[in-house]
Design an enzyme around this catalytic site. Structure first.
Site, PDB file in Angstrom:
ATOM      1  N   ASP A 157       0.832  -1.195   0.000  1.00  0.00           N
ATOM      2  CA  ASP A 157       0.000   0.000   0.000  1.00  0.00           C
ATOM      3  C   ASP A 157       0.871   1.251   0.000  1.00  0.00           C
ATOM      4  O   ASP A 157       1.980   1.239  -0.559  1.00  0.00           O
ATOM      5  CB  ASP A 157      -0.943  -0.031   1.219  1.00  0.00           C
ATOM      6  N   HIS A 202      -3.546   6.269   3.598  1.00  0.00           N
ATOM      7  CA  HIS A 202      -4.334   5.108   3.188  1.00  0.00           C
ATOM      8  C   HIS A 202      -3.771   3.819   3.751  1.00  0.00           C
ATOM      9  O   HIS A 202      -4.488   2.988   4.336  1.00  0.00           O
ATOM     10  CB  HIS A 202      -4.382   5.046   1.659  1.00  0.00           C
ATOM     11  N   SER A 365     -11.324  -0.782  -0.232  1.00  0.00           N
ATOM     12  CA  SER A 365      -9.999  -0.805   0.406  1.00  0.00           C
ATOM     13  C   SER A 365     -10.113  -1.144   1.881  1.00  0.00           C
ATOM     14  O   SER A 365      -9.185  -1.702   2.476  1.00  0.00           O
ATOM     15  CB  SER A 365      -9.325   0.570   0.254  1.00  0.00           C
TER      16      SER A 365
END
Length: 967
Positions: A157, A202, A365
């Site tokens: 990620d 994120h 996600s």
């Protein structure tokens, strides 16, 4: 940090402080717990209900009464309570209170309880409980909590904020040397260095969903660790495909070094792939990782597509993950397709935030790391409980098979939302040897067999006896995955059962619940009809069939004394516990002859139990006899008369007889023994009586002749009894209606022996005519009405009538002539008779001025109506006949001086032709009509007045034009 001794001491002091208070009202323990560390607490105060014997106090009044005892205000430094809401659904209020306010409320006898006002929000902890991760993390095996311990999830990620307290507040050095509690290793492939620090946020949020150790926002597998591969450049949401592929390869390469068993990919190419994309480079890399034994969880994409996935989610061997809300509804942004594998919470998920704290994100996600964490828990459990390492396929199948079914309303496809606890339970299934679901059997024995995917310590049959008690029967085992049991001598009844099995970690799995019915009792047959008696008419079978479980088949036969079957019936494939036979047995059928007959009824239930009964009954029936009918054949009756029809008969079996009359004129059939009928037309008619006793039916035919022997009737006659020239004009209008069942051929009005022209209209049995008698002069007039019917032999009616013509110049006050006679040209010769006391007088309703000229402004006031005055209504037309047509009744003329419209009644009917109406006009009042003698006297008076005025009238006639010729 407070020492344990300090905490115990503070709790003791608070308990001593609140102990006497709790005697009055219940104080939530969490309220006391919060006040142990804080100066104020959010609470809900509920009030006691009024006893039924006491008048109910309004909620507001009672709440205000309690609040008056508090210092209410927003500043808790000055006040002890900050009111937020006064509630209606519960009798109470909420707010923030100090210790002093709690003490006051606790002493108040109106207060029922003081409850902690707990926060409600969408958190990661909510999604954990949604998939039963909370329960699983509290479960231990061999003294180890099932929280992902010793498992590593490789998160590819944007990196990770390893300084966050939720990961242990680590440094780069601790990450690189492997001493960070939540992070085993890290690398930055986007910037080609060894520092995986997240500058986007994120990756931190995704990793937190897997391994966060925060007490509130705990991850799905907080005992596991993550290997972080940063593949996105700083502060960028985009990277190259090759960089991602390199990241997946790093996870594969280092799997053994860092004990990596799961890869999480919350990324995609943004392209809609409507089928497996195994030739795509990203897909190839992901599939290769699965082939190496790594479970790969991939987000399906956030494009809101219902027919395609991003890559690498579209790879055949990875586990693609879509998103659901906390209410288990598929998120609108989530991609799905027929080849989507699983669903997990992904909407409004709160997890760790870059640079500390927490953030709420939504997307697939967020869903993918839920599945990655679940796979880590799965791996840990199987290794500890069974000594096995589950394959990625096994984990995916278990999550699919034992999840919660969710329908995507956009494409009507059903997917499984993961349930970790259910997926980890042993999967126990009935084998082909087991009893089929919902089986009904008469065999009191049964054989059960089950299999388990993993080894079980024991397997038990939970046999519910249907009376509230349950028997646990231990099954035999041929090995640790196959179990069986023979059940014998089962009693009659309904049973439910399931099989439970526990593994070495004492986690139980259970089969579906099945039912079986042991039916050892034959069905019941109850025959209410026929009974063992003699039947003379048709009847319906009345047979009830009942079984304690389910019927399968029933049939019946009826045979005669020689054994020949007359009728039969069959009902097959029954699926209820009851059935009936209600067929009509028509013994009027020629196959039923007098004598004995046998009914046999048979039934079988689904368990194979049979029952049958036999009933003997007799058939005996003879036709009705001694039939009499009235009127007799050839009877002549009058048209329009009410004719009575009657019949009688004798039946040897005393059967109930039915009578039906068809009168032969197209009218409705009448079903009763005695009837009446009116023929509205002449001719010869054939009427038929149908007589039935249930088996036999007899018809009798007779002739009846309908004649017309009466003359037409005058049903209405309208004209002026006293016609005043100045008031009513020089034309007298006479209208009359006539009725005859044969129809009225014509009607004639003769005035002083002269036939007058008429206008007539005909409608079947009635004739309505109108005559205009013009150029009338003062005097007494007589006229005759003649009517003729249409019968083969015509019949005539003739009636005589009269009326008086008066004028302003006749020297007599006729009605109310004020301003005409007495105020006009002949005032010197006018008499002063009463307006209402002398014959022929009239009442003026207007007028004015001058002599013998016209009656301008006067109203027509002496109209008479001739009608048939009978005991019933006016004689009907054939379309709506009455039972009888009584003869009309009329009194002798009684000429009143009233100015209202009067009716002339028809004279009595007589047997002779032409006597339908007699006499003159009759004034109708509320009083009883005058006698004939009185009418004659008044007529003579009228004639005398006419003679005395004839000379004056002659003079007037000379000056008038177009008058009636008296000659």
């Amino acid at each position: 940090m407070k020492t344990i001794l300090q905490i115990i001491l503070r709790w003791a002091l608070l308990s001593i402080f609140f102990l006497p208070l709790t005697l009055a009202a219940s104080v939530d323990r969490e309220v006391i717990s919060v006040l142990a560390d804080e100066e104020e607490v959010s609470i809900i105060v509920t009030l006691k209900e009024e006893p039924s014997s006491i008048a109910v106090t309004s909620l507001d009044t009672k709440q205000e009464k309690v609040l008056e005892k508090l210092d209410v205000g927003e500043d808790l430094d000055k006040n002890n309570f900050d009111l937020e809401h006064q509630l209606e659904t519960v009798n109470g209020f909420s707010g923030t209170a100090t210790k002093e306010a709690i003490a006051i409320l606790a002493k108040d006898n109106n207060v029922e309880a003081i409850i902690y006002d707990r926060p409600v929000r969408l958190l990661l902890s909510n999604s954990r409980s949604q998939i039963n991760a909370d329960d699983m993390q509290l479960f231990s095996i061999t003294n180890e909590f099932v929280n992902g311990t010793r498992e590593t999830v490789c998160v590819v990620d944007t990196g990770i904020d390893y300084t966050h307290a939720g990961f242990g507040g680590c440094t780069l050095a601790s990450v690189q040397n492997g001493s960070c509690p939540s992070i085993v290793a890290g690398i930055d492939l986007a910037n080609n260095d060894s520092d995986p620090l997240d500058t986007n946020g994120h990756g931190t949020h995704v990793a937190g969903i897997v391994v966060s150790r925060d007490e509130t926002y705990r991850g799905i597998a907080p005992g596991s660790r993550v290997a972080v591969v940063k593949v996105f450049p700083d502060n960028s949401g985009f990277t190259s495909e090759s960089t991602v592929i390199a990241g997946i390869e790093w996870c594969r390469t280092n799997a053994a070094t860092y004990n990596i068993s799961v890869i999480g990919l919350s990324l995609g190419d943004g392209i809609k792939h409507t089928e497996a994309c195994d030739t795509d480079l990203l897909a190839i890399a992901a599939n290769t990782a699965v082939a190496d034994g790594l479970f790969v969880a991939v987000a399906s994409g956030n494009d809101g597509k219902s027919d395609g996935l991003n890559s690498p989610a579209c790879a055949s061997n990875v586990t693609s993950v879509g998103s659901v809300t906390t209410g288990d509804v598929l998120s609108s942004f989530s991609n799905s397709a027929s080849f989507l594998d699983l669903l997990a919470p992904g909407q409004s998920i709160k997890s760790l935030k870059l640079n500390g704290g927490f953030a709420t994100y939504s997307g697939t996600s967020m869903a993918a790391p839920h599945v990655a964490g679940a796979a880590a828990l799965f791996n840990q459990y199987w290794k500890r409980a069974y000594g096995l390492t589950p394959s990625p396929f096994t984990i995916e199948q278990k999550l699919k098979q034992q999840g919660v079914s969710i329908v995507d309303s956009r494409n009507n496809l059903t997917f499984s939302r993961i349930d970790i606890l259910a997926a980890l339970r042993p999967l126990i299934q009935f084998t082909s040897e087991s009893i089929a679901q919902n089986t009904t059997t008469g065999d009191p024995s049964a054989f059960l067999a089950v299999s388990s995917e993993v080894s079980l310590d024991t397997a038990l049959v939970q046999w519910n006896l249907g009376n509230g008690s349950v028997e646990n029967r231990t099954m035999n085992s041929s090995n640790f995955t196959l179990f069986y049991l023979n059940l014998t001598d089962l009693a009659h009844g309904n049973y439910t059962y399931s099989v439970l099995g526990n593994d070495s970690a004492n986690l139980f799995g259970e089969t579906e619940t099945r039912t079986v019915s042991i039916d050892r009792i034959e069905p019941t047959i109850v025959v209410t009809a026929p009974q063992n008696i003699s039947y003379s008419s048709s009847f319906s079978l009345n047979i009830s069939l009942v079984d304690q479980f389910t019927l399968s088949h029933t049939n019946y036969t009826i045979s005669n004394s020689s054994g020949a079957t007359i009728i039969y019936g069959v009902q097959e494939n029954l699926s209820s516990d009851s059935a009936v036979w209600s067929d009509l047995v028509n013994i009027s059928n020629t196959t039923f002859q007098n004598g004995n007959h046998t009914l046999v009824v048979s039934v079988r239930d689904q368990a194979g139990n049979n029952a049958s009964v036999s009933v003997l009954f007799a058939v005996s029936n003879t036709p009705p006899s001694n039939i009499t009918i009235a009127p007799v054949n050839g009877t002549i009756v009058e048209v329009g008369a009410n004719i009575s029809f009657s019949a009688s008969a004798i039946d040897d079996e005393n059967d109930y007889l039915t009578y039906r009359w068809d009168f032969g004129d197209g009218s409705d059939v009448v079903s009763q023994q005695n009837a009446s009928h009116v023929y509205n037309s002449t001719g010869t008619f054939t009427f038929v009586l149908t007589l039935a006793d249930g088996k036999n039916m007899i018809q009798t035919t007779e002739i009846i002749i309908v004649n017309d022997t009466t003359a037409p009737q005058t049903t209405s006659l309208v004209y002026d009894l006293e016609h005043h020239l100045q008031r009513d004009g020089a034309t007298q209008i006479i209208t009359s209606s006539f009725f005859d069942y044969s129809g009225v051929a014509n009607a004639v009005l003769m005035l002083n022996s002269w036939e007058q022209n008429q206008t007539c209209s005909t409608h079947k049995t009635t004739l309505q005519c109108s005559w205009n008698l013009s150029d009338l002069s003062v005097g007494l007039y007589a006229f005759m009405l003649n009517a003729t019917d249409n019968f083969t032999t015509p019949h005539h009616s003739s009636q005589n009538y009269s009326f008086i013509v008066t004028s302003c110049s006749d020297g007599i006050t006729n009605g109310n002539e004020a301003g005409v006679d007495c105020g006009g040209s002949c005032s010197a010769s006018c008499t002063t008779s009463s307006d209402s006391g002398s014959p022929g007088s009239s009442s003026s309703s207007g007028g004015g001025g001058g002599g013998g000229g016209g009656g301008g402004g006067s109203s027509r006031s002496s109209t008479s109506t001739v009608a048939a005055e009978t005991k019933t209504e006016t004689p009907p037309s054939p379309e709506s006949p009455t039972d009888t047509i009584p003869a009309p009744v009329v009194d002798s003329p009684n000429i009143e001086t009233s100015s209202s419209e009067v009716e002339i009644a028809a004279a009595e009917n007589s047997a002779s032709s032409g006597s339908a109406l007699t006499g003159g006009a009759v004034a109708m009042t509320d009083a009883v009509p005058a006698s004939r003698k009185k009418v004659v006297i008044w007529s003579l008076v009228g004639v005398g007045l006419l003679l005395t005025s004839i000379l004056g009238t002659a003079l007037i006639v000379r000056h008038r034009k177009n008058k009636f010729d008296w000659e």
